[in-house]
Design a protein around this motif. Structure first.
Motif, short mmCIF file in Angstrom:
data_model
loop_
_atom_site.label_atom_id
_atom_site.label_comp_id
_atom_site.label_asym_id
_atom_site.label_seq_id
_atom_site.Cartn_x
_atom_site.Cartn_y
_atom_site.Cartn_z
N ASN A 127 31.19 -44.62 -32.75
CA ASN A 127 31.14 -43.85 -33.97
C ASN A 127 30.44 -42.59 -33.62
O ASN A 127 29.26 -42.43 -34.53
CB ASN A 127 30.23 -44.78 -35.15
CG ASN A 127 30.43 -44.23 -36.51
OD1 ASN A 127 31.22 -43.41 -36.72
ND2 ASN A 127 29.93 -44.88 -37.31
N ARG A 129 29.75 -38.78 -34.21
CA ARG A 129 30.03 -37.59 -35.25
C ARG A 129 30.61 -36.45 -34.40
O ARG A 129 31.62 -35.73 -34.95
CB ARG A 129 28.98 -36.96 -36.05
CG ARG A 129 28.26 -38.24 -36.87
CD ARG A 129 27.30 -37.51 -37.92
NE ARG A 129 27.63 -36.39 -38.77
CZ ARG A 129 27.98 -36.72 -39.81
NH1 ARG A 129 27.92 -38.06 -40.21
NH2 ARG A 129 28.49 -35.76 -40.60
N GLY A 177 32.03 -38.26 -39.98
CA GLY A 177 31.62 -39.56 -39.96
C GLY A 177 32.59 -40.70 -40.58
O GLY A 177 32.84 -41.66 -40.07
N ASN A 180 35.74 -41.21 -38.15
CA ASN A 180 35.24 -41.63 -36.97
C ASN A 180 34.81 -43.25 -37.14
O ASN A 180 34.32 -44.07 -36.12
CB ASN A 180 34.06 -41.04 -36.02
CG ASN A 180 34.70 -39.87 -35.35
OD1 ASN A 180 35.38 -40.35 -34.48
ND2 ASN A 180 34.38 -38.77 -35.50
N TYR A 181 34.92 -43.73 -38.38
CA TYR A 181 34.41 -44.90 -38.94
C TYR A 181 35.62 -45.90 -38.17
O TYR A 181 36.79 -45.86 -38.32
CB TYR A 181 34.54 -45.28 -40.34
CG TYR A 181 33.60 -46.27 -40.60
CD1 TYR A 181 32.69 -46.67 -40.62
CD2 TYR A 181 34.54 -47.62 -41.13
CE1 TYR A 181 31.85 -47.79 -40.92
CE2 TYR A 181 34.06 -48.47 -41.56
CZ TYR A 181 32.66 -48.84 -41.41
OH TYR A 181 31.80 -49.93 -41.90
N GLU A 408 29.71 -40.85 -46.73
CA GLU A 408 28.55 -41.13 -45.54
C GLU A 408 27.84 -42.27 -46.09
O GLU A 408 27.20 -43.06 -45.08
CB GLU A 408 27.73 -39.72 -45.82
CG GLU A 408 28.31 -38.54 -44.88
CD GLU A 408 28.28 -38.66 -43.47
OE1 GLU A 408 28.00 -39.62 -42.86
OE2 GLU A 408 29.18 -37.58 -43.14
#
Length: 443
Positions: A127, A129, A177, A180-181, A408
Motif C-alpha cells: 500500500n 502511495r 491512497g 492502492n488499497y 483517506e
C-alpha cells in the motif's frame, strides 16, 4: 535468608549426625561454576542419567549428591557496587533478555521460529502511495483551453473510470491512497482509470501565464469531451471528489449518453453562499500576492477534514499540510479557486419538466448516482441538498461515520460501497464455470 551488601550469602554449616559441619560447609555453593564441572545443568543431568544406568542404585545416589554442587543460584542483585555483573553464567530470570544477552550468558537460545514466522508475513498488495505514479501512463491531452494532464492506470480495453480531484489536490494526492488499497487494486483489474487533473494543478506544474484565462466550471466539464475523444471512450463511470464531483455532475447533466454511472463524494450542486464566497475570495487574493499563507492552509484543511482533524489522524493531517506548503503552485490554485466560487447552480430538480412552479429546463441526472459524504465533513448539508434533487429510483445517499476525507480515513468502507454499486450496475467481473474471468457491462 541473611543478606550482605552485595546480595545473598551462604548459610552456616549444617551439623551432621556426628556433630560436625557438612563437607560442603554451606547449604549453597558459590554461584560461580567450577571449571571442572559440566558446562550446564542440562549436561549434568544427562551425565547423571547415563552413569546411573550403568551403575548400581547406591552409586547413582552418590552421583546425584556429587552433581548437586553444580546447581546455580540466580539472583537479580548479584552485582558489585559498580554495577558489574559477578556471574558468568546464569539463567535469565525473565523472558525480556535479548538474544545477545542470552548468548553471552550461556543460556538456551531463543526459539528461531519467531523470526521464521515474522519473515513469512508479506503484503499481497503493497500500500505505497507513490506506486500509482509508476503504474500510470502520463499523457497531455490538448483542449480548446490548453493542454490538461491525464494519467492512465490499467488496461485501456477495459471499461473506463474517469476521476476528478478536489481543490488543492491532484490525481496523485487525491486518489493514490484509495486506488492502492488492496480491495480497489483487485477490483480495478477489470477497469481502466483515467485520472484527469485540472489545468496547472499537477505536481510540479509551472505557473500559468498572466494572460491565461482560466476555464470556468462549465468549461472544465466540457474539457472532458476532449479526453473521451482522445482515448476513444464512448461511455465512462465518473468518480469525483468535491470540486471534481461538481465538474463530473455538470458533464453528466449536459451529456447523459456519455456517462453510465456516477460516484460523487462531497458534491455541491448549488452556487456558493456569501460566507464561502468571502473566505475563498480572500484565499485567492493571498495566494496571488503572498503565496501559501497559514490562513489558506487552515481553510483547505477545514475544507477536506472538517474540524479537529488532528484528533483522528495526526500523521495524515501533517502529510496534507506539507503538501499544501511545498507541492502546490499558489498562483494556479488561486485561478481554480476563483473559478469554483464563481460556479452557477446545476439546475437539477427531482420533479419532471413541466411541473408548475419549476423551471422548464430543470431536469435531474438520468444515470445511477451514489452520493457519499463523511459524518464529520463540512459538506454534509450540501450532499443532502444534492440528494433531494436526484431521482430516488436510481440514486442513493450514504454517510460514512467517523471521517470527513472519506478516501483517506475510511478507504475500506468506500471501496466496499463502490464495489457493490458497480456490481448492482453490472460492471463487476465474475467467474464462470471454467474459472475464467468474464466481464459484464450494462448497456
Amino acid at each position: 535468608m541473611p543478606q550482605s551488601e552485595g546480595g545473598y550469602v551462604s548459610m552456616p554449616a549444617v551439623l551432621n549426625g556426628n556433630g560436625n559441619g557438612s563437607s560442603g560447609g554451606s547449604i549453597y555453593q558459590t554461584t560461580t561454576e567450577p571449571t571442572s564441572s559440566p558446562s550446564s545443568v542440562f549436561e549434568s543431568v544427562k551425565r547423571v542419567i547415563g552413569q546411573a544406568i550403568k551403575s548400581s542404585p547406591g552409586d547413582s545416589e552418590e552421583l546425584l549428591r556429587s552433581e548437586r554442587q553444580t546447581i546455580i543460584v540466580v539472583n537479580s542483585r548479584d552485582r558489585d557496587k559498580t554495577g558489574k555483573t559477578l556471574l558468568n553464567t546464569k539463567m535469565p530470570s525473565a523472558p525480556t533478555h535479548t538474544a545477545e544477552e542470552a548468548h553471552l550468558l550461556g543460556t538456551m537460545p531463543i526459539d528461531p521460529m519467531d523470526d521464521i514466522e515474522l519473515r513469512s508475513v508479506q503484503l499481497q498488495f503493497p500500500n505505497a502511495r507513490g506506486s500509482i505514479l509508476e503504474a500510470c501512463e502520463q499523457r497531455r491531452v490538448p483542449t480548446d483551453k490548453g493542454d490538461i494532464h491525464v494519467a492512465i492506470q490499467g488496461d485501456t480495453s477495459k471499461p473506463a473510470i474517469v476521476t476528478y480531484h478536489d481543490l488543492g489536490l491532484n490525481y496523485a494526492t487525491s486518489f493514490a491512497g484509495f486506488f492502492n488499497y488492496p480491495v480497489m487494486r483487485g477490483l480495478l483489474e477489470n477497469f481502466c482509470v483515467y485520472h484527469v487533473t485540472a489545468p496547472g494543478q499537477e505536481e510540479g506544474a509551472p505557473t500559468l501565464p498572466e494572460d491565461y484565462v482560466y476555464p470556468t466550471m462549465d468549461e472544465l466539464a466540457a474539457q472532458l469531451l476532449f479526453v473521451l475523444s482522445h482515448f476513444g471512450l464512448k461511455s465512462i463511470i465518473g468518480f469525483g471528489v468535491g470540486a471534481g464531483a461538481n465538474i463530473l455532475a455538470r458533464f453528466a447533466h449536459g451529456h447523459p449518453d456519455k456517462v453510465g454511472a456516477l460516484c460523487l463524494i462531497n458534491c455541491v450542486s448549488t452556487q456558493p453562499g456569501w460566507i464561502e464566497w468571502g473566505y475563498q475570495s480572500f484565499n485567492a487574493r493571498f495566494l496571488r500576492t503572498k503565496g501559501m499563507t497559514q490562513g489558506v492552509i487552515d481553510y483547505l484543511m477545514w475544507h477536506h477534514f472538517g474540524r479537529n482533524p488532528e484528533e483522528r489522524n495526526h500523521d495524515l493531517v501533517q502529510m496534507y499540510k506539507q503538501h499544501f506548503e511545498r507541492a502546490v503552485n499558489p498562483t494556479n490554485l488561486a485561478m481554480l479557486i476563483n473559478a469554483y466560487i464563481h460556479r452557477n447552480d446545476l439546475h437539477l430538480a427531482r420533479t419532471p419538466p413541466g411541473t408548475p412552479g419549476t423551471e422548464t429546463a430543470a431536469t435531474t441526472l438520468k444515470m445511477p448516482v451514489i452520493n457519499i459524504t463523511g459524518s464529520l465533513s463540512p459538506h454534509v448539508d450540501d450532499t443532502v441538498t444534492f440528494n433531494g434533487r436526484l431521482d430516488p429510483t436510481n440514486s442513493s445517499w450514504m454517510k460514512i461515520s467517523d471521517c470527513a476525507l472519506v478516501l483517506e480515513e475510511q478507504p475500506a468502507k468506500l471501496a466496499e460501497a463502490f464495489r457493490l454499486f458497480l456490481q448492482g450496475e453490472g460492471y463487476v467481473g465474475a467467474q464462470n464455470l471454467n474459472g475464467q474471468s468474464e466481464q459484464f457491462q450494462s448497456n
